[in-house]
Design a protein around this motif. Structure first.
Motif, PDB file in Angstrom:
ATOM      1  N   ILE A  19       0.827  -1.204   0.000  1.00  0.00           N
ATOM      2  CA  ILE A  19       0.000   0.000   0.000  1.00  0.00           C
ATOM      3  C   ILE A  19       0.869   1.264   0.000  1.00  0.00           C
ATOM      4  N   GLU A  20       2.032   1.209   0.670  1.00  0.00           N
ATOM      5  CA  GLU A  20       2.896   2.411   0.677  1.00  0.00           C
ATOM      6  C   GLU A  20       3.274   2.825  -0.742  1.00  0.00           C
ATOM      7  N   GLY A  21       3.756   1.838  -1.530  1.00  0.00           N
ATOM      8  CA  GLY A  21       4.143   2.154  -2.904  1.00  0.00           C
ATOM      9  C   GLY A  21       2.965   2.604  -3.736  1.00  0.00           C
ATOM     10  N   TYR A  22       1.842   1.911  -3.588  1.00  0.00           N
ATOM     11  CA  TYR A  22       0.624   2.278  -4.326  1.00  0.00           C
ATOM     12  C   TYR A  22       0.194   3.699  -3.991  1.00  0.00           C
ATOM     13  N   TYR A  23       0.205   4.027  -2.697  1.00  0.00           N
ATOM     14  CA  TYR A  23      -0.233   5.347  -2.274  1.00  0.00           C
ATOM     15  C   TYR A  23       0.682   6.432  -2.835  1.00  0.00           C
ATOM     16  N   GLN A  24       1.996   6.177  -2.808  1.00  0.00           N
ATOM     17  CA  GLN A  24       2.919   7.177  -3.334  1.00  0.00           C
ATOM     18  C   GLN A  24       2.743   7.350  -4.838  1.00  0.00           C
ATOM     19  N   GLU A  25       2.494   6.246  -5.544  1.00  0.00           N
ATOM     20  CA  GLU A  25       2.351   6.315  -7.001  1.00  0.00           C
ATOM     21  C   GLU A  25       1.061   7.021  -7.411  1.00  0.00           C
ATOM     22  N   ILE A  26      -0.066   6.720  -6.761  1.00  0.00           N
ATOM     23  CA  ILE A  26      -1.296   7.439  -7.136  1.00  0.00           C
ATOM     24  C   ILE A  26      -1.183   8.906  -6.730  1.00  0.00           C
ATOM     25  N   GLY A  27      -0.336   9.201  -5.720  1.00  0.00           N
ATOM     26  CA  GLY A  27      -0.151  10.580  -5.280  1.00  0.00           C
ATOM     27  C   GLY A  27       0.509  11.468  -6.317  1.00  0.00           C
ATOM     28  N   ARG A  28       1.033  10.872  -7.378  1.00  0.00           N
ATOM     29  CA  ARG A  28       1.635  11.683  -8.445  1.00  0.00           C
ATOM     30  C   ARG A  28       0.568  12.284  -9.353  1.00  0.00           C
TER      31      ARG A  28
END
Length: 702
Positions: free
Chosen positions: A311-320
């Motif tokens: 989820i950390e990686g997913y959250y950072q990626e959608i945050g772009r």
């Protein structure tokens, strides 16, 4: 540390960054810095982390040192600071000695307030750090220091010496995502002195969240991009090969798309990134290597082609997406094949148990039948009371029905094959398939063979996934993904336990709803004119368009329509330097639009496709019409095909090779459905562009 008044903070916030108010926790963090405290800041992507150290740098006497992981990130931030009138530079190993010497001289004369450096290049600063006052140390993407984080970088582990060498200089460590274990590890490894923890809300309400089954992904992506012709987006893929294949398909369909992954040469990756930042490239198909820390504020959508590993990686990626606060879309495609692959990756990692647990949480998010934002935020310790209203589950809440009979059919079939078959085979048995596997294994003799032939294959897949999520079925990943029955399954089969299943929402209904939302979001003519003006100025100055003004600023101009300097400076994102550099151009454009709007209210507007056709008939090339009308080439070609239906004098034959036209004519007689474009695209093995097919069919329709 000097004492700073609120009036000084707000003055510099408006003068340099163009904002009149701080965002969540920014002022609190900056105040803590001026108290000399160490700070650990956990703030979502797009939450405004950079201002937390960039603003103090404008008020401190000495130098602010910023540790940053990527050259592209450093360049992006330095360009943005300079555009705001703030002295900034970066140091890396690729620079010539004379360039670095000039930067060091500028530091000594106090012309540079912020110096960016990668952890690998810190040794190059030994001399200059001995000659200047180091007022603040900022460590961006601080999760990279922790093996518990999602993007561990060994080079970050050396940074603990900074606090020992500069014990009286406050350190601010910043990251978008870090769970409790990662936060504690960051503080420990950086030797932070009782740091103040600033944990911002992880909620990004402007991002819509959507998860879709990983079936027909390419087709769905092409449809989505076709509905967002002018919007920048990123598609994250699990493998390098997928990024390349998907980019080729998008490019063949007429969209500007390129692949980005670690296997490409440095020059190629840099070129792709620069083209995307400067709005010369609409779509990047990338592995997770792309995008860390890039401040491109006008990314309007992010798609995950595969399930992310945590989820950390997913959250950072959608945050772009939507860093400017403007509504933006995120879509995640989810399949159990992805889960299998990610589990294999996890078992080869150094901390398998942790990685598998994080993957489980990611899967729970993807499988959720309740508000997805609640599931996402709960991972980071936030428990919102209300549903978000901006995820697919909230927008299209599932309708449940009594699915006990369906469940019993599926569970009974699993039992009759002795729990030794994967999901696909179970569905084939239920639907009465006659493929090699079914026939060779004698499954046509099973009593449940064909018992579910009234339910589509895709619907069966979704129902069985729901049974997996409800705990009635398990997947034995270590046994070729065979489906196994649990104690719950036995209650359903033998103890009359009922099962509620969610009805499957048909794709057509979803697409209609999505198009309705898109039509609401379409900008007015003024926004488009301001966007094109911004693009023109960015090309002239060779800087990214979003560093002139964000989409959010343009939308505020669209609404407020400022026509004087005093009105324009009130727009969020307009600071002193940007007012001086761009105020005249944008005010002039707004005034011109206002005059044209008033004088043309009674004039009948010519249909847009007729305008394109007339320009073509007057001898302009397609490239000339694109420049004249400032719309995409695919749109121009669509206009000409539509106009050709009424005016056969339009010389469409100039735009197609006679060999291609002959091939399309042949395909037209061979295809079962010659009225749709996709069958032609597949007939030509995806090698003939959609635009060529459209032109050929228009000519042949005569």
């Amino acid at each position: 540390m000097p004492e700073i008044s609120d009036s000084q903070l707000y003055k510099n916030l408006k003068e340099y960054f163009g904002y009149s108010e701080f965002r969540q926790q920014q002022k609190e963090i900056i105040t803590a810095i001026f108290k000399g405290n160490d700070n650990l800041v956990i703030m979502p992507t797009g939450g405004g982390k950079s201002i937390c150290y960039q603003l103090p740098a404008t008020l401190l006497n000495g130098l602010t040192l910023v540790i940053s992981p990527l050259i592209a990130l450093m360049k992006d931030q330095v360009d943005g600071l300079r555009a705001n009138g703030i002295g900034a530079a970066f140091i890396n190993s690729s620079q010539a000695a004379e360039d670095q010497h000039a930067i060091f001289n500028a530091i000594l004369t106090n012309e540079i307030k912020l110096l960016y450096v990668a952890p690998e290049s810190l040794s190059q600063l030994e001399g200059i750090l001995n000659q200047t006052t180091l007022s603040l140390i900022a460590i961006d993407e601080a999760h990279c220091i922790s093996a518990w984080g999602h993007d561990f970088r060994p080079a970050y582990t050396q940074l603990g010496f900074l606090k020992n060498r500069f014990p009286h200089t406050p350190i601010i460590a910043l990251t978008a995502t870090a769970d409790k274990a990662t936060r504690e590890d960051i503080s420990k490894q950086l030797n932070l002195n009782h740091p103040t923890l600033h944990l911002s809300s992880f909620d990004r309400p402007n991002l819509s969240l959507s998860v879709r089954p990983g079936i027909d992904r390419v087709k769905k992506i092409l449809e989505f991009v076709d509905d967002h012709p002018n919007d920048s987006g990123i598609i994250y893929c699990l493998s390098r090969k997928t990024t390349e294949n998907l980019a080729e398909k998008l490019d063949s369909a007429g969209f500007k798309a390129k692949a980005y992954h670690a296997g490409l040469g440095h020059h190629v990756r840099e070129q792709v990134q620069n083209e995307f930042i400067n709005d010369q490239l609409q779509i990047v198909c990338a592995t997770v290597a792309f995008g860390m820390g890039i401040d491109k504020s006008n990314v309007r959508w992010v798609i995950h082609y595969n399930l992310p590993k945590n989820i950390e990686g997913y959250y950072q990626e959608i945050g772009r997406a939507g860093r400017d606060g403007v509504p933006s879309e995120t879509i995640l495609f989810h399949s159990y094949a992805d889960v299998v692959q990610l589990q294999q990756f996890a078992t080869k990692s150094g901390n398998t148990e942790v990685q598998l647990a994080k993957l489980d949480r990611m899967q729970q998010y993807a499988d959720a039948l309740s508000c997805r934002r609640k599931v996402l935020l709960s991972y980071f310790g936030e428990l919102p009371e209300k549903d978000c209203g901006n995820c697919d589950v909230c927008k299209h809440p599932p309708t449940f029905f009594d699915g006990t009979i369906l469940a019993q059919k599926a569970l009974s079939t699993i039992a009759r094959v002795k729990q030794n078959e994967p999901l696909a085979t179970i569905i084939d048995i239920l639907r009465g398939a006659q493929n090699a596997t079914i026939l060779d294994k004698g499954f046509t003799q099973i009593s449940t063979y064909g018992i579910g032939n009234d339910v589509s294959w895709k619907h069966w897949q979704q129902y069985i996934i729901q049974l997996i999520n409800q705990g009635a079925i398990e997947i034995a990943f270590h046994e070729k993904n065979h489906l196994k029955l649990t104690p719950i399954a036995k209650k359903i089969l033998f103890e009359k336990q009922t099962v509620n299943l969610a009805k499957i929402i048909e794709k057509a209904a979803l697409k209609t709803a999505a198009k309705k939302e898109i039509s609401v979001k379409k900008s007015t003519d003024l926004f488009e004119r301001l966007r094109l003006l911004r693009l023109k100025l960015s090309r002239e100055e060779e800087i990214p368009a979003y560093q002139i003004f964000s989409d959010a600023s343009l939308k505020e101009m669209e609404q407020a329509r400022p026509m004087t300097d005093d009105e324009f400076i009130q727009i969020s994102g307009v600071g002193k330097k940007k007012m001086q550099d761009y105020g005249h151009d944008f005010i002039s454009e707004i005034i011109a639009f206002h005059k044209e709007k008033n004088t043309s209210k009674k004039a009948k507007k010519e249909p847009t496709y007729i305008t394109s056709a007339n320009l073509f008939k007057n001898g302009l090339s397609i490239a000339d019409i694109v420049l004249e009308r400032k719309i995409a080439e695919t749109t121009i070609l669509s206009h000409l095909c539509k106009a050709y239906e009424m005016d056969k004098s339009i010389a469409l034959e100039k735009l197609i090779d006679p060999v291609d036209l002959k091939a399309i004519e042949k395909a037209k007689t061979a295809l079962e459905n010659p009225n749709a474009l996709r069958p032609y695209f597949e007939y030509f093995k995806e090698e003939m562009p959609y635009s060529t097919i459209r032109i050929g069919l228009a000519i042949l329709s005569n």
